[in-house]
Design a protein around this motif. Structure first.
Motif, mmCIF file in Angstrom:
data_model
loop_
_atom_site.group_PDB
_atom_site.id
_atom_site.type_symbol
_atom_site.label_atom_id
_atom_site.label_comp_id
_atom_site.label_asym_id
_atom_site.label_seq_id
_atom_site.Cartn_x
_atom_site.Cartn_y
_atom_site.Cartn_z
ATOM 1 N N SER A 1 1.592 -0.536 -0.033
ATOM 2 C CA SER A 1 -0.289 -0.191 0.607
ATOM 3 C C SER A 1 0.792 0.820 -0.332
ATOM 4 C CB SER A 1 -1.116 0.055 1.288
ATOM 5 O OG SER A 1 -1.732 1.013 2.011
ATOM 6 N N MET A 2 0.988 2.416 -1.420
ATOM 7 C CA MET A 2 2.143 2.970 -1.151
ATOM 8 C C MET A 2 1.700 4.328 -0.151
ATOM 9 S SD MET A 2 3.265 5.441 -4.396
ATOM 10 C CE MET A 2 4.193 6.698 -4.482
ATOM 11 N N VAL A 3 0.738 4.232 0.028
ATOM 12 C CA VAL A 3 -0.092 5.195 1.335
ATOM 13 C C VAL A 3 0.960 5.036 2.351
ATOM 14 C CG1 VAL A 3 -1.661 6.302 2.804
ATOM 15 C CG2 VAL A 3 -1.942 6.036 0.077
ATOM 16 N N ALA A 4 0.504 3.923 2.777
ATOM 17 C CA ALA A 4 1.335 3.057 4.317
ATOM 18 C C ALA A 4 2.634 3.002 4.100
ATOM 19 C CB ALA A 4 0.892 1.888 4.275
ATOM 20 N N ASP A 5 3.284 2.894 3.149
ATOM 21 C CA ASP A 5 4.937 2.380 2.735
ATOM 22 C C ASP A 5 5.370 3.713 2.727
ATOM 23 O OD1 ASP A 5 5.588 0.181 2.493
ATOM 24 O OD2 ASP A 5 3.731 -0.433 1.284
ATOM 25 N N VAL A 6 4.958 4.638 2.445
ATOM 26 C CA VAL A 6 5.520 6.178 2.271
ATOM 27 C C VAL A 6 5.231 6.891 3.781
ATOM 28 C CG1 VAL A 6 5.153 8.633 1.209
ATOM 29 C CG2 VAL A 6 5.200 6.646 -0.570
#
Length: 330
Positions: A241-246
């Motif tokens: 999940s890009m949001v969570a990773d970023v």
């Protein structure tokens, strides 16, 4: 008492019309957050039979979130048009004219493969200036094809244990947390700065055999640990999940890589430039980090298509600089 979002925006140099649009987006995310919390109880889980423009099977919550943002944000008086990762074409709202206005782009539910397994997902948004027109005219696709540095605001909302907004207006990065009791977005982070050095990286290592030599070499040296050429041990993180990773990188540093791979040699990458890479890159740069696409800064990438894809490597500045040097030497 922490500052709420509206009061914070009033202290900035943002035009009232831009502030209104941001508040509308974020308040819609409050409603999306409520649906995410309900999960199976709200009958919003599972997949549909339809596919989006990317050829990906849509989740119920993808479509619901997309429709909510379209409907709620259309009421913002300065909004000229919208574009979404889930739609083929732009969505005009009102005529562009001498006063300009704004264009809104969004990924309504990033990380949707995680919806059904209760892992953090989110909404990403980007605001561009609408070109001014001598005479009123409908918005057209070409209006959206602006480089990432043209963004006047960008942010994401992560739906996790807390619902958190991370926002930039082009002058630093601030965080706000949704108070579930009052519905207010209260400031919980100011002038967020990503540490320049890191020992964490996020990448889907199962694709290692498909990567370009520079990316494969980077990960191999990280895996070698303190006995390898980097002389230190690294931890790998990957949530899908890009949001969570970023968000993890924004809070404690690290790098996120979603690089080009040889399975799709004619594509520059997998992630969408306009809906994911540009807004996240603006946030990361404003927090002191860097964002690289294998050739140069993501925010300087030429935009040729609404659903253009790109390679993404972003996060702690020193680590991204190391990745850049590997690409230059490849």
């Amino acid at each position: 008492m922490p500052t709420n979002l509206r009061d914070y925006l009033a202290t900035t140099e943002a035009e009232p019309a831009l502030s209104d649009l941001i508040v509308t987006v974020v308040e819609t995310c409050s409603e999306i957050s409520a649906l995410v919390r309900r999960g199976a109880l709200g009958e919003v889980l599972g997949a549909l039979e339809s596919e989006n423009v990317q050829g990906e099977v849509q989740k119920k919550l993808d479509v619901i979130s997309n429709d909510m943002l379209l409907q709620r944000c259309a009421a913002s008086p300065a909004l000229v048009a919208m574009a979404s990762e889930e739609m083929d074409d732009i969505h005009p709202v009102r005529a562009a004219g001498p006063k300009g206005g704004y264009l809104l782009l969004f990924d309504p539910l990033d990380g949707s493969s995680n919806i059904d397994v209760n892992v953090s997902i989110g909404t990403i948004f980007s605001v561009l200036p609408a070109p001014k027109a001598d005479m009123p005219r409908p918005a057209v696709l070409a209006d959206f094809l602006q480089k990432g540095r043209a963004q006047v605001a960008a942010g994401y909302v992560v739906y996790g244990p807390q619902t958190t907004l991370v926002l930039t207006l082009g002058e630093g990065v601030n965080a706000f947390t949704l108070d579930p009791d009052t519905g207010d977005w209260l400031q919980t982070g100011a002038a967020i700065t990503i540490p320049a050095e890191t020992k964490e990286y996020a990448i889907n290592a199962s694709n290692m055999r498909h990567w370009a030599p520079a990316v494969r070499g980077y990960v191999e040296t990280c895996l070698a640990g303190e006995t390898g050429p980097r002389g230190k041990n690294f931890n790998m993180r990957w949530i899908a999940s890009m949001v969570a990773d970023v968000h993890r990188i924004m809070m404690r540093g690290g790098v996120f890589l979603y690089p080009w791979d040889k399975r799709e040699p004619d594509r520059a990458g997998k992630l969408r430039l306009m809906y994911e890479a540009n807004p996240m890159s603006l946030l990361v740069e404003q927090a002191g980090g860097a964002a690289f696409d294998g050739r140069g800064p993501i925010l300087d990438a030429e935009v040729t298509d609404l659903h253009q894809r790109i390679s993404v490597m972003l996060g702690s500045r020193a680590e991204v600089a190391h990745i850049e040097r590997l690409h230059q030497g490849a």
